[in-house]
Design an enzyme around this catalytic site. Structure first.
Site, short mmCIF file in Angstrom:
data_model
loop_
_atom_site.label_atom_id
_atom_site.label_comp_id
_atom_site.label_asym_id
_atom_site.label_seq_id
_atom_site.Cartn_x
_atom_site.Cartn_y
_atom_site.Cartn_z
N GLY A 159 16.18 8.26 -13.32
CA GLY A 159 17.40 9.06 -13.19
C GLY A 159 18.39 8.80 -14.32
O GLY A 159 19.02 9.72 -14.84
N CYS A 160 18.51 7.56 -14.71
CA CYS A 160 19.46 7.20 -15.77
C CYS A 160 18.98 7.72 -17.12
O CYS A 160 19.80 8.08 -17.98
CB CYS A 160 19.67 5.69 -15.79
SG CYS A 160 20.36 5.10 -14.22
N THR A 161 17.67 7.77 -17.31
CA THR A 161 17.12 8.34 -18.53
C THR A 161 17.41 9.84 -18.59
O THR A 161 17.83 10.36 -19.63
CB THR A 161 15.60 8.06 -18.61
OG1 THR A 161 15.41 6.65 -18.65
CG2 THR A 161 14.98 8.70 -19.83
N ALA B 88 21.19 10.20 -19.40
CA ALA B 88 21.51 9.88 -20.80
C ALA B 88 21.00 10.97 -21.74
O ALA B 88 21.69 11.37 -22.68
CB ALA B 88 20.92 8.52 -21.18
N ALA C 34 21.21 1.78 -13.96
CA ALA C 34 20.47 0.83 -14.80
C ALA C 34 19.81 1.53 -15.97
O ALA C 34 19.39 2.69 -15.88
CB ALA C 34 19.42 0.11 -13.97
#
Length: 191
Positions: A72-74, A77, A67
């Site tokens: 974690g996704c930040t 990315a 998401a």
């Protein structure tokens, strides 16, 4: 031990499955296997442009993440953003991230992080399903899986690790390096 603690422990210690490139087909726990051609797809990116997989005539890192704007996704990315110029210059490749949120969410996430690679909106998770990205944490979370495709769209590696988001860039660059043709050694005559 509480069920939430068990889920968190499993998510953080999930087994990594990195399959090196090979001419032989290799089985992984995922539906898209090394040696198979990735499904074609067309999805909208954060800038409202449509990205079509088959139009990319160069190696492509396709990473699926749970998401936008989550911790974690930040991290993931940002790690890809830090290396995007190197990936483009050294490997003549590109990167796309895919998750289930809409284009507006992608635009906000990309602006927050200053991303200059495409993150794609797969709102109904159709592409995630076509690739066979497994769910994580007993099916509660969308999985975090990175695929490296050659210029023809053939999968050369698969890396599945929900807990260590930053490791995906390392594994992607290793796979791209394996695909890169070796430089010819210079030969000079001794006279």
């Amino acid at each position: 031990m509480k069920p939430s603690a068990i889920i968190a422990a499993i998510a953080c210690t999930s087994a990594s499955a990195f399959a090196p490139a090979s001419t032989a087909r290799q089985n992984t726990a995922l539906n898209l296997k090394v040696g198979e051609t990735a499904p074609d797809f067309a999805l909208e990116d954060q800038n409202g442009k449509t990205f079509k997989r088959s139009a990319a005539k160069k190696p492509l890192v396709v990473y699926f993440y749970p998401a936008d704007s989550t911790p974690g996704c930040t991290v993931q990315a940002k790690a890809f953003q830090e290396e995007i110029q190197s990936i483009r210059k050294e490997f003549k490749a590109d990167v796309v991230g895919i998750s289930g949120q809409g284009a507006e969410s992608k635009q906000k996430f990309a602006q927050e992080l200053g991303l200059d690679f495409s993150i794609l909106a797969d709102e109904k998770d159709a592409v995630r399903k076509e690739f066979g990205v497994p769910k994580a944490a007993f099916g509660f979370l969308p999985g975090r899986v990175t695929y490296v495709l050659d210029k023809d769209g053939v999968c050369t590696s698969v890396y599945d690790n929900l807990g260590d988001a930053a490791s995906h860039i390392v594994k992607a660059k290793e796979a791209l390096a394996e695909m890169k043709p070796a430089k010819k050694a210079g030969f000079t005559l001794p006279f």
